[in-house]
Design a protein around this motif. Structure first.
Motif, PDB file in Angstrom:
ATOM      1  N   PHE A  85       7.408  -2.347 -12.612  1.00 19.69           N
ATOM      2  CA  PHE A  85       6.229  -3.035 -12.098  1.00 19.69           C
ATOM      3  C   PHE A  85       6.407  -3.389 -10.625  1.00 19.69           C
ATOM      4  CE2 PHE A  85       3.218  -6.386 -11.498  1.00 19.69           C
ATOM      5  CZ  PHE A  85       2.223  -6.157 -12.415  1.00 19.69           C
ATOM      6  N   ILE A  86       5.445  -2.972  -9.793  1.00 19.36           N
ATOM      7  CA  ILE A  86       5.416  -3.458  -8.418  1.00 19.36           C
ATOM      8  C   ILE A  86       4.109  -4.218  -8.293  1.00 19.36           C
ATOM      9  CG2 ILE A  86       5.399  -2.825  -5.975  1.00 19.36           C
ATOM     10  CD1 ILE A  86       7.207  -0.530  -6.617  1.00 19.36           C
ATOM     11  N   LEU A  87       4.237  -5.509  -8.071  1.00 21.92           N
ATOM     12  CA  LEU A  87       3.087  -6.410  -8.187  1.00 21.92           C
ATOM     13  C   LEU A  87       1.879  -5.974  -7.353  1.00 21.92           C
ATOM     14  CD1 LEU A  87       2.331  -9.191  -9.498  1.00 21.92           C
ATOM     15  CD2 LEU A  87       2.847 -10.185  -7.281  1.00 21.92           C
ATOM     16  N   GLY A  88       2.097  -5.696  -6.071  1.00 21.03           N
ATOM     17  CA  GLY A  88       0.986  -5.436  -5.150  1.00 21.03           C
ATOM     18  C   GLY A  88       0.021  -4.366  -5.619  1.00 21.03           C
ATOM     19  N   PRO A  89       0.477  -3.112  -5.774  1.00 22.32           N
ATOM     20  CA  PRO A  89      -0.464  -2.048  -6.134  1.00 22.32           C
ATOM     21  C   PRO A  89      -1.124  -2.224  -7.498  1.00 22.32           C
ATOM     22  CG  PRO A  89       1.703  -1.141  -5.572  1.00 22.32           C
ATOM     23  CD  PRO A  89       1.828  -2.612  -5.527  1.00 22.32           C
ATOM     24  N   ILE A  90      -0.354  -2.679  -8.479  1.00 19.32           N
ATOM     25  CA  ILE A  90      -0.910  -2.820  -9.838  1.00 19.32           C
ATOM     26  C   ILE A  90      -2.001  -3.892  -9.844  1.00 19.32           C
ATOM     27  CG2 ILE A  90      -0.340  -3.279 -12.270  1.00 19.32           C
ATOM     28  CD1 ILE A  90       1.186  -0.871 -11.041  1.00 19.32           C
ATOM     29  N   TRP A  91      -1.672  -5.014  -9.226  1.00 25.48           N
ATOM     30  CA  TRP A  91      -2.621  -6.122  -9.137  1.00 25.48           C
ATOM     31  C   TRP A  91      -3.867  -5.659  -8.391  1.00 25.48           C
ATOM     32  CZ3 TRP A  91      -3.619 -10.691 -11.072  1.00 25.48           C
ATOM     33  CH2 TRP A  91      -4.325 -11.624 -10.352  1.00 25.48           C
ATOM     34  N   ALA A  92      -3.680  -4.896  -7.304  1.00 24.84           N
ATOM     35  CA  ALA A  92      -4.811  -4.418  -6.509  1.00 24.84           C
ATOM     36  C   ALA A  92      -5.726  -3.526  -7.344  1.00 24.84           C
ATOM     37  CB  ALA A  92      -4.312  -3.663  -5.279  1.00 24.84           C
ATOM     38  N   ILE A  93      -5.136  -2.608  -8.099  1.00 25.41           N
ATOM     39  CA  ILE A  93      -5.952  -1.690  -8.912  1.00 25.41           C
ATOM     40  C   ILE A  93      -6.799  -2.483  -9.909  1.00 25.41           C
ATOM     41  CG2 ILE A  93      -5.840   0.099 -10.717  1.00 25.41           C
ATOM     42  CD1 ILE A  93      -3.330   1.185  -9.313  1.00 25.41           C
ATOM     43  N   LEU A  94      -6.160  -3.453 -10.576  1.00 28.32           N
ATOM     44  CA  LEU A  94      -6.881  -4.212 -11.607  1.00 28.32           C
ATOM     45  C   LEU A  94      -7.990  -5.079 -11.004  1.00 28.32           C
ATOM     46  CD1 LEU A  94      -3.881  -5.169 -13.911  1.00 28.32           C
ATOM     47  CD2 LEU A  94      -5.653  -3.476 -14.354  1.00 28.32           C
ATOM     48  N   ILE A  95      -7.702  -5.705  -9.877  1.00 23.57           N
ATOM     49  CA  ILE A  95      -8.730  -6.551  -9.246  1.00 23.57           C
ATOM     50  C   ILE A  95      -9.885  -5.691  -8.720  1.00 23.57           C
ATOM     51  CG2 ILE A  95      -9.206  -8.107  -7.284  1.00 23.57           C
ATOM     52  CD1 ILE A  95      -7.722  -9.529  -9.431  1.00 23.57           C
ATOM     53  N   GLU A  96      -9.541  -4.539  -8.132  1.00 19.93           N
ATOM     54  CA  GLU A  96     -10.606  -3.642  -7.637  1.00 19.93           C
ATOM     55  C   GLU A  96     -11.514  -3.222  -8.785  1.00 19.93           C
ATOM     56  OE1 GLU A  96      -8.375  -0.447  -5.913  1.00 19.93           O
ATOM     57  OE2 GLU A  96      -7.526  -1.805  -4.430  1.00 19.93           O
ATOM     58  N   ALA A  97     -10.894  -2.864  -9.913  1.00 14.73           N
ATOM     59  CA  ALA A  97     -11.686  -2.440 -11.076  1.00 14.73           C
ATOM     60  C   ALA A  97     -12.563  -3.593 -11.565  1.00 14.73           C
ATOM     61  CB  ALA A  97     -10.761  -1.960 -12.190  1.00 14.73           C
ATOM     62  N   LEU A  98     -11.993  -4.787 -11.587  1.00 11.90           N
ATOM     63  CA  LEU A  98     -12.744  -5.957 -12.061  1.00 11.90           C
ATOM     64  C   LEU A  98     -13.936  -6.250 -11.143  1.00 11.90           C
ATOM     65  CD1 LEU A  98     -12.831  -8.334 -14.118  1.00 11.90           C
ATOM     66  CD2 LEU A  98     -11.488  -9.640 -12.479  1.00 11.90           C
ATOM     67  N   LEU A  99     -13.698  -6.235  -9.846  1.00  8.01           N
ATOM     68  CA  LEU A  99     -14.786  -6.522  -8.892  1.00  8.01           C
ATOM     69  C   LEU A  99     -15.898  -5.481  -9.004  1.00  8.01           C
ATOM     70  CD1 LEU A  99     -12.761  -7.537  -5.695  1.00  8.01           C
ATOM     71  CD2 LEU A  99     -14.105  -9.047  -7.150  1.00  8.01           C
ATOM     72  N   ALA A 100     -15.510  -4.210  -9.050  1.00  6.25           N
ATOM     73  CA  ALA A 100     -16.523  -3.146  -9.152  1.00  6.25           C
ATOM     74  C   ALA A 100     -17.279  -3.285 -10.472  1.00  6.25           C
ATOM     75  CB  ALA A 100     -15.856  -1.781  -9.051  1.00  6.25           C
ATOM     76  N   GLU A 101     -16.561  -3.610 -11.537  1.00  6.09           N
ATOM     77  CA  GLU A 101     -17.187  -3.771 -12.855  1.00  6.09           C
ATOM     78  C   GLU A 101     -18.229  -4.894 -12.822  1.00  6.09           C
ATOM     79  OE1 GLU A 101     -16.416  -1.968 -15.901  1.00  6.09           O
ATOM     80  OE2 GLU A 101     -18.348  -2.920 -16.255  1.00  6.09           O
TER      81      GLU A 101
END
Lengths: 206, 187
Positions: A85-101
């Motif tokens: 796990f690398i916090l930055g990219p994983i967190w970014a992907i999930l937040i981006e998906a959440l915002l777009a959703e």
């Protein structure tokens, strides 16, 4: 098309898997390459490309939660590709998906909502390092950054009006690139659907 | 998976509870599971970017910022920033190590199985299929990229790249459909 048996996949599931894999592949290959080459603004490039894919995906799976699931698939693929796990990219992907959703589920898949999603995602990318560092290191880090910013500003002799000009230029950049990426994603969805139909017809698939 | 999730939660709780006063107890306690179960995770500490960040935080920030009321070897520094940055670095390291330990204990099969039991069954299925599709998609993307490069001369680059992306996605969708049909998995 509905599931006929527990092990049978619906077409929606298949599309979610395909678009999640494409997003994950983009992060694993291009994202890793750009990061390792130390190219600036990698985050913005990746967000713009991911947005195009996820909006095209949403066009083919027009139901709530589909973008979030594509993001979840992409994040898990990234975790397993990196062996941890690398916090930055994983967190970014999930937040981006959440915002777009949230934006697309609220406003529907229209040109305006796609453009808005692009702007919001790029704006989030600007503050993402601060949020990630706040989670990782606690609230004290923000105080340190603010003090460093103030000292840097004083050292360079930048006055507040000059900073406002810089901020304005940044906003123009975000709005332009975000809108372009959002509209490209909207257009790509239609184009993909037409090409899928053509390819299916060529292969004789219903 | 649930016990690893519990361990992760405990470690995260310890990370946010660390203060300068209790650090000698809580930090070793939080890192002990990593040292016992996944000592290789400590290799992360050898990354130069992380080491530079730690050095700048603990060594640079107290010297440059705050009320520099104390002196060490002739260098004035802010003692409250030393305390704050040490705690921040420890908290960050615990969180990174805890997440590393958690993700190394996960297995694809287990995630898919666990998700299949919950309300996220569709997500579990999509992820299972994504893992199967990933190598095929990678090969297909490379193949399509070579086609794209050979055809790009004399065309509008933006329109061409969008068209190529649409073609790549459409091929991926159709190939995934045929792959899924072959395995008898699409309804």
């Amino acid at each position: 098309m509905q599931n006929q048996a527990p092990m049978r996949l619906s077409r929606d599931t298949l599309y979610i898997a395909v678009f999640g894999t494409l997003w994950g592949l983009l992060e694993i290959t291009l994202g890793t390459a750009l990061k390792s080459l130390r190219i600036p603004f990698t985050g913005f490039v990746m967000v713009a490309l991911a947005l195009i894919i996820l909006l095209a995906g949403r066009y083919l799976v027009p139901r709530r939660g589909s973008i979030l699931m594509m993001g979840g698939v992409a994040a898990l693929l990234k975790i397993f590709s990196m062996g941890g796990f690398i916090l930055g990219p994983i967190w970014a992907i999930l937040i981006e998906a959440l915002l777009a959703e949230i934006i697309i589920s609220t406003l529907g898949l229209r040109r305006v909502s796609c453009a808005l999603a692009g702007v919001v995602l790029l704006a989030y990318t600007t503050v993402h390092p601060l949020i990630a560092h706040r989670i990782l290191y606690g609230s004290g880090i923000i105080q340190i950054y603010l003090e460093m910013f103030e000292r840097g500003r004083a050292f360079l002799g930048l006055e507040h009006p000059s900073l406002m000009v810089l901020l304005g230029a940044w906003l123009v950049f975000i709005v332009t690139v975000g809108t372009a990426a959002g509209l490209a994603g909207h257009r790509l969805g239609r184009e993909v659907e037409a090409r899928v139909r053509r390819l299916r017809a060529e292969r004789g698939v219903a | 998976m649930s016990r690893w999730l519990t361990l992760l939660c405990v470690q995260l709780l310890l990370a946010i509870s660390v203060t300068f006063e209790n650090q000698l107890i809580l930090v070793p306690l939080a890192l002990a599971p990593v040292a016992i179960l996944e000592p290789r995770a400590f290799r992360m500490l050898l990354r130069w970017r992380l080491l530079l960040f730690i050095a700048l935080m603990v060594g640079g920030v107290p010297v440059l910022l705050g009320d520099r009321s104390a002196v060490f070897m002739g260098i004035p520094y802010a003692p409250e920033y030393v305390q704050a940055t040490v705690v921040m670095v420890e908290r960050g390291l615990i969180i990174l190590m805890a997440l590393k330990l958690f993700t190394t204990r996960l297995s694809l099969e287990e995630i898919t199985r666990q998700l299949g039991r919950t309300r996220f069954r569709q997500f579990g299925e999509a992820f299972g299929l994504a893992m199967e599709l990933l190598p095929q998609m990678r090969a297909m993307a490379t193949e399509s990229y070579h086609e794209y490069r050979s055809q790009r001369r004399g065309r509008n680059p933006i329109r061409h790249i969008l068209s190529w992306t649409a073609e790549l996605i459409a091929r991926a969708v159709v190939r995934a459909e045929s792959y899924s049909y072959k395995k008898g998995r699409t309804g």
